[in-house]
Scaffold this active site. Structure first.
Site, PDB file in Angstrom:
ATOM      1  N   ASN A  17      49.159  26.490   2.097  1.00 58.28           N
ATOM      2  CA  ASN A  17      48.592  25.527   1.141  1.00 58.28           C
ATOM      3  C   ASN A  17      49.665  24.764   0.376  1.00 58.28           C
ATOM      4  O   ASN A  17      49.451  24.375  -0.775  1.00 58.28           O
ATOM      5  CB  ASN A  17      47.649  26.230   0.153  1.00 58.28           C
ATOM      6  CG  ASN A  17      46.485  26.906   0.852  1.00 58.28           C
ATOM      7  OD1 ASN A  17      45.964  26.400   1.847  1.00 58.28           O
ATOM      8  ND2 ASN A  17      46.080  28.066   0.345  1.00 58.28           N
TER       9      ASN A  17
ATOM     10  N   GLU B 158      55.563  19.909  11.697  1.00 54.60           N
ATOM     11  CA  GLU B 158      54.563  19.574  12.707  1.00 54.60           C
ATOM     12  C   GLU B 158      54.451  18.056  12.784  1.00 54.60           C
ATOM     13  O   GLU B 158      54.337  17.381  11.751  1.00 54.60           O
ATOM     14  CB  GLU B 158      53.195  20.182  12.374  1.00 54.60           C
ATOM     15  CG  GLU B 158      53.134  21.685  12.575  1.00 54.60           C
ATOM     16  CD  GLU B 158      51.739  22.236  12.389  1.00 54.60           C
ATOM     17  OE1 GLU B 158      51.307  23.053  13.214  1.00 54.60           O
ATOM     18  OE2 GLU B 158      51.081  21.845  11.392  1.00 54.60           O
TER      19      GLU B 158
ATOM     20  N   ASP C  24      57.429  25.162   8.346  1.00 58.74           N
ATOM     21  CA  ASP C  24      56.850  24.290   9.376  1.00 58.74           C
ATOM     22  C   ASP C  24      57.367  22.868   9.366  1.00 58.74           C
ATOM     23  O   ASP C  24      57.438  22.228   8.313  1.00 58.74           O
ATOM     24  CB  ASP C  24      55.328  24.176   9.169  1.00 58.74           C
ATOM     25  CG  ASP C  24      54.570  25.431   9.517  1.00 58.74           C
ATOM     26  OD1 ASP C  24      55.150  26.322  10.137  1.00 58.74           O
ATOM     27  OD2 ASP C  24      53.382  25.504   9.159  1.00 58.74           O
TER      28      ASP C  24
ATOM     29  N   GLU D 257      56.553  31.554   6.888  1.00 53.48           N
ATOM     30  CA  GLU D 257      56.643  30.473   7.884  1.00 53.48           C
ATOM     31  C   GLU D 257      57.181  29.212   7.227  1.00 53.48           C
ATOM     32  O   GLU D 257      56.863  28.908   6.071  1.00 53.48           O
ATOM     33  CB  GLU D 257      55.252  30.221   8.479  1.00 53.48           C
ATOM     34  CG  GLU D 257      55.219  29.214   9.621  1.00 53.48           C
ATOM     35  CD  GLU D 257      53.846  29.193  10.288  1.00 53.48           C
ATOM     36  OE1 GLU D 257      53.242  30.272  10.460  1.00 53.48           O
ATOM     37  OE2 GLU D 257      53.362  28.090  10.601  1.00 53.48           O
TER      38      GLU D 257
ATOM     39  N   ASN E 118      54.992  22.486   5.766  1.00 55.55           N
ATOM     40  CA  ASN E 118      54.309  23.514   4.999  1.00 55.55           C
ATOM     41  C   ASN E 118      55.225  24.722   4.877  1.00 55.55           C
ATOM     42  O   ASN E 118      56.120  24.937   5.716  1.00 55.55           O
ATOM     43  CB  ASN E 118      52.998  23.915   5.685  1.00 55.55           C
ATOM     44  CG  ASN E 118      51.980  24.527   4.739  1.00 55.55           C
ATOM     45  OD1 ASN E 118      52.269  24.792   3.568  1.00 55.55           O
ATOM     46  ND2 ASN E 118      50.777  24.771   5.247  1.00 55.55           N
TER      47      ASN E 118
END
Length: 284
Positions: A127, A104, A102, A100, A119
């Site tokens: 993490n 956000e 990201d 993934e 991320n």
């Protein structure tokens, strides 16, 4: 002669409109997947909006899966008191060991800046959070958010300025997303247990419905497929982006941005990783 010229002009205009609809059309590139009518497409496929109220948020996903690409989306975020709301825009594969990438956007009270949360997940493990403020108001107008993902690195860009890079350090034991095709997802949802000031500020539902808008999607440079039964194929000019890394001037831009606007970096959080920072943090 004048009538012929007029017909030619009309034909050219129609072709240009069709080209525009096919290249950036949300109808052609995305499916609205949830929200019971709270996400909608307007302007002949050129504008998509997601809304959130106390009952539900909304979201959409790409028709294609991507295995590398330079993917652009213009977004305008929830205006006013957006505390407790999250506008997510990311690529993700499926399964227990998913990959993934990201973006956000964490809302805030009126007058306080959005937090851009990034991320990278590999094999279901993330993490790797980095958080930033932006140098503009992301609710006042549309701005371009780009994921440039190739075998060498993942570059996050905002309006063409690189803000973060995650390098391929597989040779040094760091996992890198390179084998699982991902779809693009975006959604507007409520997360007031953590999104704004650690959950201290809750969503004010008197401001609902909240709305985020999207324009000018582009995946011209990518390797993609439309079905899990198909092989991933790359566009003709893949060499121009497939092996791109940051130039010295872009590295300078990124340093400026991070020096001015970074508010959290997992690679400096020694309290979180008392046994030692993740391996990539020491590799440059």
């Amino acid at each position: 002669m004048a009538a012929f010229a007029t017909k030619q002009s009309l034909l050219l205009l129609s072709l240009l409109l069709l080209i525009g609809l096919s290249t950036g059309s949300f109808y052609n590139n995305f499916d609205i997947t949830w929200g019971d009518g709270r996400a909608n497409i307007f302007e002949s496929g050129q504008l998509l909006t997601c809304t959130l109220d106390k009952i539900s948020g909304s979201g959409f996903q790409s028709k294609k899966e991507y295995l590398f690409g330079k993917i652009d989306m213009k977004m305008k975020l929830v205006a006013g008191n957006s505390a407790g709301t999250v506008t997510a825009y990311y690529l993700s594969s499926k399964g227990e060991k998913w990959d993934e990438i990201d973006f956000e956007f964490l809302g805030n009270v009126t007058g306080q800046p959005y937090v851009l949360h990034t991320n990278v997940f590999t094999g279901g493990i993330g993490n790797r959070e980095m958080q930033f403020y932006l140098w503009f108001d992301p609710t006042a107008d549309f701005h371009t958010y780009t994921v440039h993902w190739n075998p060498l690195n993942i570059i996050y860009l905002v309006d063409g300025i690189p803000i973060r890079v995650f390098k391929n350090n597989e040779a040094k034991g760091v996992a890198y997303p390179k084998s699982q095709p991902m779809k693009i997802y975006s959604s507007l949802w409520e997360a007031d247990d953590w999104a704004t000031q650690g959950g201290r500020v809750k969503t004010d539902w008197t401001n609902a419905p909240f709305s985020a808008s999207y324009r000018s999607f582009s995946d011209v440079d990518c390797c993609s497929r439309t079905s899990i039964w198909n092989w991933v194929t790359c566009n003709a000019n893949s060499n121009s982006w497939m092996w791109t890394t940051l130039s010295s001037s872009q590295l300078g831009q990124m340093k400026w941005f991070q020096d001015e606007y970074m508010i959290y970096n997992y690679c400096t959080d020694f309290k979180r990783f008392p046994q030692g920072l993740p391996a990539e943090c020491n590799l440059g």
